[in-house]
Design a protein around this motif. Structure first.
Motif, PDB file in Angstrom:
ATOM      1  N   ARG A  88       0.838  -1.215   0.000  1.00 20.55           N
ATOM      2  CA  ARG A  88       0.000   0.000   0.000  1.00 20.55           C
ATOM      3  C   ARG A  88       0.861   1.248   0.000  1.00 20.55           C
ATOM      4  N   ARG A  89       1.831   1.291   0.897  1.00 18.09           N
ATOM      5  CA  ARG A  89       2.650   2.502   1.031  1.00 18.09           C
ATOM      6  C   ARG A  89       3.434   2.796  -0.237  1.00 18.09           C
ATOM      7  N   ARG A  90       3.846   1.751  -0.940  1.00 17.80           N
ATOM      8  CA  ARG A  90       4.680   1.960  -2.124  1.00 17.80           C
ATOM      9  C   ARG A  90       3.876   2.298  -3.369  1.00 17.80           C
ATOM     10  N   GLU A 109       1.373  20.573   5.906  1.00 24.14           N
ATOM     11  CA  GLU A 109       1.667  19.527   6.891  1.00 24.14           C
ATOM     12  C   GLU A 109       0.771  18.304   6.685  1.00 24.14           C
ATOM     13  N   ASN A 110      -0.495  18.519   6.302  1.00 28.68           N
ATOM     14  CA  ASN A 110      -1.382  17.396   6.000  1.00 28.68           C
ATOM     15  C   ASN A 110      -0.835  16.561   4.847  1.00 28.68           C
ATOM     16  N   VAL A 111      -0.345  17.243   3.812  1.00 31.95           N
ATOM     17  CA  VAL A 111       0.154  16.538   2.632  1.00 31.95           C
ATOM     18  C   VAL A 111       1.449  15.792   2.948  1.00 31.95           C
ATOM     19  N   GLU A 112       2.231  16.340   3.869  1.00 34.73           N
ATOM     20  CA  GLU A 112       3.498  15.710   4.216  1.00 34.73           C
ATOM     21  C   GLU A 112       3.351  14.418   5.029  1.00 34.73           C
ATOM     22  N   LEU A 113       2.184  14.175   5.615  1.00 32.60           N
ATOM     23  CA  LEU A 113       2.028  13.067   6.565  1.00 32.60           C
ATOM     24  C   LEU A 113       2.519  11.713   6.038  1.00 32.60           C
ATOM     25  N   ARG A 125      10.411  16.223   2.362  1.00 35.36           N
ATOM     26  CA  ARG A 125       8.964  16.280   2.595  1.00 35.36           C
ATOM     27  C   ARG A 125       8.391  17.607   2.128  1.00 35.36           C
ATOM     28  N   HIS A 126       9.058  18.699   2.506  1.00 30.85           N
ATOM     29  CA  HIS A 126       8.552  20.032   2.151  1.00 30.85           C
ATOM     30  C   HIS A 126       8.483  20.203   0.635  1.00 30.85           C
ATOM     31  N   ALA A 127       9.536  19.785  -0.055  1.00 27.44           N
ATOM     32  CA  ALA A 127       9.590  19.960  -1.509  1.00 27.44           C
ATOM     33  C   ALA A 127       8.528  19.107  -2.197  1.00 27.44           C
ATOM     34  N   ALA A 128       8.360  17.857  -1.760  1.00 26.62           N
ATOM     35  CA  ALA A 128       7.379  16.967  -2.385  1.00 26.62           C
ATOM     36  C   ALA A 128       5.957  17.469  -2.142  1.00 26.62           C
ATOM     37  N   ALA A 129       5.664  17.942  -0.920  1.00 27.92           N
ATOM     38  CA  ALA A 129       4.331  18.454  -0.610  1.00 27.92           C
ATOM     39  C   ALA A 129       4.022  19.704  -1.428  1.00 27.92           C
ATOM     40  N   ALA A 130       5.020  20.573  -1.600  1.00 25.82           N
ATOM     41  CA  ALA A 130       4.816  21.776  -2.413  1.00 25.82           C
ATOM     42  C   ALA A 130       4.496  21.409  -3.854  1.00 25.82           C
ATOM     43  N   VAL A 157      -6.569  19.101  -1.183  1.00 29.43           N
ATOM     44  CA  VAL A 157      -5.489  18.784  -0.242  1.00 29.43           C
ATOM     45  C   VAL A 157      -5.428  17.276  -0.020  1.00 29.43           C
ATOM     46  N   ALA A 158      -6.593  16.647   0.130  1.00 30.64           N
ATOM     47  CA  ALA A 158      -6.630  15.198   0.329  1.00 30.64           C
ATOM     48  C   ALA A 158      -6.043  14.460  -0.879  1.00 30.64           C
ATOM     49  N   ILE A 159      -6.312  14.961  -2.076  1.00 26.78           N
ATOM     50  CA  ILE A 159      -5.759  14.345  -3.278  1.00 26.78           C
ATOM     51  C   ILE A 159      -4.245  14.565  -3.337  1.00 26.78           C
ATOM     52  N   ALA A 160      -3.808  15.778  -2.974  1.00 29.56           N
ATOM     53  CA  ALA A 160      -2.361  16.050  -2.933  1.00 29.56           C
ATOM     54  C   ALA A 160      -1.675  15.101  -1.957  1.00 29.56           C
ATOM     55  N   ARG A 161      -2.309  14.870  -0.816  1.00 30.38           N
ATOM     56  CA  ARG A 161      -1.748  13.934   0.169  1.00 30.38           C
ATOM     57  C   ARG A 161      -1.660  12.522  -0.422  1.00 30.38           C
ATOM     58  N   ALA A 162      -2.645  12.155  -1.248  1.00 33.38           N
ATOM     59  CA  ALA A 162      -2.665  10.820  -1.849  1.00 33.38           C
ATOM     60  C   ALA A 162      -1.599  10.650  -2.921  1.00 33.38           C
ATOM     61  N   ILE A 163      -1.243  11.740  -3.611  1.00 35.03           N
ATOM     62  CA  ILE A 163      -0.293  11.609  -4.728  1.00 35.03           C
ATOM     63  C   ILE A 163       1.127  12.020  -4.356  1.00 35.03           C
ATOM     64  N   VAL A 164       1.326  12.503  -3.125  1.00 34.61           N
ATOM     65  CA  VAL A 164       2.658  12.998  -2.748  1.00 34.61           C
ATOM     66  C   VAL A 164       3.700  11.877  -2.760  1.00 34.61           C
ATOM     67  N   THR A 165       3.261  10.634  -2.584  1.00 35.62           N
ATOM     68  CA  THR A 165       4.181   9.495  -2.614  1.00 35.62           C
ATOM     69  C   THR A 165       4.383   8.951  -4.023  1.00 35.62           C
ATOM     70  N   GLU A 166       3.805   9.644  -5.022  1.00 38.96           N
ATOM     71  CA  GLU A 166       3.893   9.229  -6.426  1.00 38.96           C
ATOM     72  C   GLU A 166       3.383   7.791  -6.616  1.00 38.96           C
ATOM     73  N   PRO A 167       2.112   7.542  -6.241  1.00 42.20           N
ATOM     74  CA  PRO A 167       1.575   6.185  -6.325  1.00 42.20           C
ATOM     75  C   PRO A 167       1.319   5.766  -7.768  1.00 42.20           C
ATOM     76  N   ALA A 168       1.308   4.461  -7.986  1.00 43.25           N
ATOM     77  CA  ALA A 168       0.937   3.932  -9.297  1.00 43.25           C
ATOM     78  C   ALA A 168      -0.574   3.918  -9.465  1.00 43.25           C
TER      79      ALA A 168
END
Length: 250
Positions: A88-90, A109-113, A125-130, A157-168
């Protein structure tokens, strides 16, 4: 998806049972489903049809009771709880009807979680969330709390949090359920762009036909089974509704 291409996701005879004995309930009754890399699939069906159970199974939140779930060729049904969590995390990002944002925490901060949970250093974290907030159209809103944002902005914001890890894969469960019509179409435009421009595979549960119209395929569940799986010949294009409104106003 080309016929010779191995699907990213493959379900074969997947069942999901809750409870035991006389109180047991079979939510999925033998689901077969293929999803290719880069597809946008809407999952529909009446209450109790199994669509949310299917979404939880696809997102590795639930383990199938029976059948096979292959993700990139790996048998998910045989993985341990910790192995599914790592998967899931990857590979997966999640967006829900409720925005699930921390109330006293900024958008940044929400997006960085998710990156904080991964142990990423602060600068990364800061750069990826931005970047993620910029991708969803919220550049300049990084330091606002949820109370200072509209419903549509909170979902962004919720979508940004979901894509900050660059999910497939992005799994969206009724992502427009708490939004008005205009904000709903703005969110759908965003999901469609993430799919077409970044190649993210999008799986979305919805009960609204005009939201499902953005998808490439519409899969309908009834009584724990796939009742139909149809390709959408003319998906709604991002921005097309706004353009039509502007023409009508003119």
């Amino acid at each position: 998806m080309a016929q010779d291409e191995t699907p990213m996701i493959r379900l074969r005879g997947v069942t999901k049972r809750y409870g035991e004995g006389a109180t047991a309930f079979l939510a999925l009754k033998g689901v077969d489903l293929d999803i290719g890399r880069g597809e946008f699939v809407a999952i529909m069906g009446p209450s109790g049809s199994g669509k949310s159970t299917a979404m939880n199974t696809l997102g590795c939140l639930d383990r199938p009771t029976g059948g096979q779930y292959l993700f990139l060729g790996a048998h998910v049904e045989s993985l341990s709880r910790d192995e599914r969590a790592r998967l899931r995390r990857r590979y997966f990002g999640f967006v829900f009807q409720g925005f699930n944002l921390l109330a006293r925490t900024s958008a940044q901060e929400n997006v960085e979680l998710p990156l904080l949970y991964r142990g990423e250093p602060a600068a990364r974290r800061h750069a990826a969330a931005a970047r993620a907030l910029d991708a969803v159209g919220l550049k300049g809103w990084e330091h606002h709390t949820p109370a200072e944002l509209s419903g549509g902005q909170q979902q962004r914001v919720a979508i940004a949090r979901a894509i900050v890890t660059e999910p497939a894969v992005l799994l969206a469960d009724e992502p427009t359920g708490n939004l008005d019509t205009q904000r709903s179409h703005e969110i759908m435009d965003l999901l469609a762009r993430l799919n077409s421009e970044q190649g993210i595979t999008v799986l979305m549960v919805t009960h609204e036909p005009d939201m499902a119209a953005y998808a490439h395929r519409i899969v309908r569940f009834v009584d724990g089974l796939v009742a139909s799986d149809e390709r959408n010949a003319s998906p709604t294009q991002p921005g097309s509704r706004t353009a039509a409104q502007q023409q009508g106003a003119g």
